[in-house]
Scaffold this active site. Structure first.
Site, short mmCIF file in Angstrom:
data_model
loop_
_atom_site.label_atom_id
_atom_site.label_comp_id
_atom_site.label_asym_id
_atom_site.label_seq_id
_atom_site.Cartn_x
_atom_site.Cartn_y
_atom_site.Cartn_z
CG ASP A 193 44.21 43.11 33.96
OD1 ASP A 193 42.44 42.69 33.75
OD2 ASP A 193 44.84 41.68 33.22
CG ASN A 194 45.49 41.94 36.92
OD1 ASN A 194 46.34 42.34 36.67
ND2 ASN A 194 44.20 41.00 37.30
CD GLU A 224 45.23 38.00 35.29
OE1 GLU A 224 43.89 38.46 35.52
OE2 GLU A 224 46.09 38.89 35.10
CA CA Z 1 46.80 41.28 34.38
#
Ligand code: CA
Length: 244
Positions: A193-194, A224
């Site tokens: 993620d990210n 998010e």
């Molecule tokens: Ca994250």
């Protein structure tokens, strides 16, 4: 992660809100955010109803305090990857936070599949255990408290999917540690993620795309709970230790 990334103009509104809330919480001596989110879930979610636990965490993140959970916009991508796994699959998560992604993984993971979640913060781990239990998945999630570099060598593999969502500068070294300890098999999916420009762990992205041991692609996403802030998720399929 380099602090200057948070000074990017796109991040100003995000930073202003979070700095303000952190200041208020510090002045008031408030408990850690993850534990307050856990208490919010206990007050608002229906025990045993995973959807209601996720909805309570979403509501807390939007109305009370931002949570660095995978969230409802990126969550379906994670669910899609879990849906590709065989029955009884084993999943590893680095970075549990409040247990949001753990619950989302268990919702899609066919029994008797299970999840090991490594979390460095004992308070976050406590929030994760309680939220996972509230969602009805206590018997399917093994929460380990410790640093990823300490805990990875203790794990029994292989894992069919690994979700990286902890400290971004550890992504590359921890993935290499997973390889070293034989915790991946050919075909294992690694979801990071990210990996967009705002947080981008460049060393990790360069590694999975150029080392020859992964087939890797970037999927567009947003930060998010901030849909106007672009982000990305890197999805990499392990080819094996001897891949060219
Ligand atoms: Ca994250």
């Amino acid at each position: 992660m380099l602090p200057w990334r948070f000074l990017h103009p796109r991040m100003w509104a995000f930073n202003a809100r979070n700095t303000f809330h952190t200041l208020i919480d510090t002045l008031q001596g408030a408990p850690p955010r993850a534990l307050r989110a856990r208490d919010y879930v206990a007050r608002h979610a229906t025990p045993g109803d995973a959807d209601s636990v996720l909805a309570a965490l979403d509501r807390y993140a939007i109305e009370e305090r931002w949570l660095m959970s995978v969230g409802p916009e990126k969550g379906p991508l994670l669910s899609e990857m879990i849906g590709r796994l065989p029955d009884g699959a084993r999943v590893l998560e680095l970075g549990a936070y409040c247990g949001y992604s753990a619950i989302m993984i268990c919702q899609r993971l066919a029994p008797p599949g299970n999840l090991v979640s490594v979390e460095v913060s004992s308070q976050n781990a406590e929030a994760t255990r309680d939220n996972v239990a509230a969602a009805g998945f206590a018997d399917r999630v093994d929460v380990r408290v410790g640093s990823s570099s300490d805990e990875i060598p203790k794990l029994q593999g292989p894992f069919d999917l690994v979700f990286l969502d902890h400290w971004k500068d550890l992504y590359k070294t921890d993935l290499q540690l997973l390889e070293k300890h034989g915790l991946l098999r050919p075909g294992s999916i690694v979801v990071a993620d990210n990996t967009g420009d705002l947080f981008s762990p460049h060393a990790y992205v360069d590694y999975v795309r150029t080392c020859g041991r992964y087939d890797s692609e970037s999927r567009e996403a947003s930060i998010e709970y901030y849909s106007h802030l672009p982000d990305a998720v890197e999805v990499s399929v392990y080819r094996g230790p001897d891949a060219p």
